[in-house]
Scaffold this active site. Structure first.
Site, PDB file in Angstrom:
ATOM      1  N   THR A  83      -0.758  -9.305  11.591  1.00  0.00           N
ATOM      2  CA  THR A  83      -1.634  -8.469  11.606  1.00  0.00           C
ATOM      3  C   THR A  83      -3.030  -8.423  11.331  1.00  0.00           C
ATOM      4  OG1 THR A  83       0.190  -6.834  11.312  1.00  0.00           O
ATOM      5  CG2 THR A  83      -2.033  -5.597  11.242  1.00  0.00           C
ATOM      6  N   GLY A 132      -3.109   4.159   6.428  1.00  0.00           N
ATOM      7  CA  GLY A 132      -4.067   4.456   7.521  1.00  0.00           C
ATOM      8  C   GLY A 132      -5.491   4.460   7.141  1.00  0.00           C
ATOM      9  N   VAL A 153       0.778  -1.267  -0.088  1.00  0.00           N
ATOM     10  CA  VAL A 153       0.010   0.001   0.042  1.00  0.00           C
ATOM     11  C   VAL A 153       1.006   1.275  -0.106  1.00  0.00           C
ATOM     12  CG1 VAL A 153      -1.715   1.279   1.258  1.00  0.00           C
ATOM     13  CG2 VAL A 153      -1.784  -1.487   1.257  1.00  0.00           C
ATOM     14  N   GLY A 198      -7.173   1.651   5.744  1.00  0.00           N
ATOM     15  CA  GLY A 198      -7.696   0.161   5.815  1.00  0.00           C
ATOM     16  C   GLY A 198      -7.681  -0.370   4.370  1.00  0.00           C
ATOM     17  N   ARG A 221      -6.452  -9.729  13.959  1.00  0.00           N
ATOM     18  CA  ARG A 221      -7.447  -8.774  13.976  1.00  0.00           C
ATOM     19  C   ARG A 221      -8.528  -9.261  13.391  1.00  0.00           C
ATOM     20  NH1 ARG A 221      -4.317  -3.296  12.023  1.00  0.00           N
ATOM     21  NH2 ARG A 221      -3.092  -3.323  13.664  1.00  0.00           N
ATOM     22  N   CYS A 258       2.986 -13.570   3.479  1.00  0.00           N
ATOM     23  CA  CYS A 258       2.958 -12.139   3.625  1.00  0.00           C
ATOM     24  C   CYS A 258       2.973 -12.005   5.235  1.00  0.00           C
ATOM     25  CB  CYS A 258       1.865 -11.222   3.110  1.00  0.00           C
ATOM     26  SG  CYS A 258       1.965  -9.505   3.708  1.00  0.00           S
TER      27      CYS A 258
END
Length: 187
Positions: A165, A133, A127, A135, A169, A159
């Site tokens: 991460t 930041g 990204v 999403g 989540r 990855c």
């Protein structure tokens, strides 16, 4: 400032060349990582070469307009089957993957139903800073995981963003993940 980028790129190129000149043959996993590193290096070098042709003011204007456009289009993720990517409409943010047969990824003996099962190796998520930041990486992952769910694919997250991460989540996707105890160590 561009001179610093060229220096960084040359350092990365030297590191990749050193990795390829290892006397012993790298494992399948090391080869996959090297291929990802090489692809990232080539994309980075192409980006820096393109940026060098722009003036600073043009670059600043295009970045702010890209951020404004990107913020409006960030909800749309496109599956680019030909390039093995899920990406934003402008293609600047993406999740790169490879499809492999389960027999290539797992040491567990497969049942008749599992012989034809496929695994999506989620290799890399990128990204650009103008989209961070918002999403975007998570939206790329959701699109990829939903695709796997719809197509009956298992997932092997290579990855680190996805494994370290996104999945912690979003535990609702864990049932699609090929468990470590069944994966081949060479991947």
């Amino acid at each position: 400032m561009l001179v610093d980028f060229f220096g960084l790129i040359e350092d990365a190129a030297s590191e990749i060349e050193q990795r390829f000149s290892i006397s012993s043959l790298p494992s399948d996993r090391e080869q996959a990582v090297l291929q990802v590193d090489l692809a990232d290096f080539l994309e980075c070098r192409a980006f820096v070469n393109m940026s060098a042709k722009k003036s600073f003011s043009q670059e600043k204007t295009s970045d702010s307009s890209a951020a404004a456009e990107g913020a409006a289009k960030v909800d749309e993720i496109i599956w680019d089957e030909e390039r093995h990517r899920f990406k934003t409409p402008d293609g600047k943010a993406y999740l790169r993957y490879a499809i492999k047969p389960l027999t290539h990824c797992s040491t567990t003996k497969q049942t008749e139903d599992e012989v034809d099962k496929q695994v999506m190796l989620m290799q890399h998520t990128f990204v650009p800073s103008v989209f961070r930041g918002q999403g975007v990486a998570a939206k790329l992952c959701v699109a990829a995981f939903q695709h796997c769910k719809d197509k009956g694919l298992l997932v092997l997250p290579v990855c680190t963003y996805i494994s370290d991460t996104f999945l912690p989540r979003n535990p609702q996707w864990e049932d699609l993940v090929l468990k470590d105890s069944n994966t081949k160590s060479g991947l």
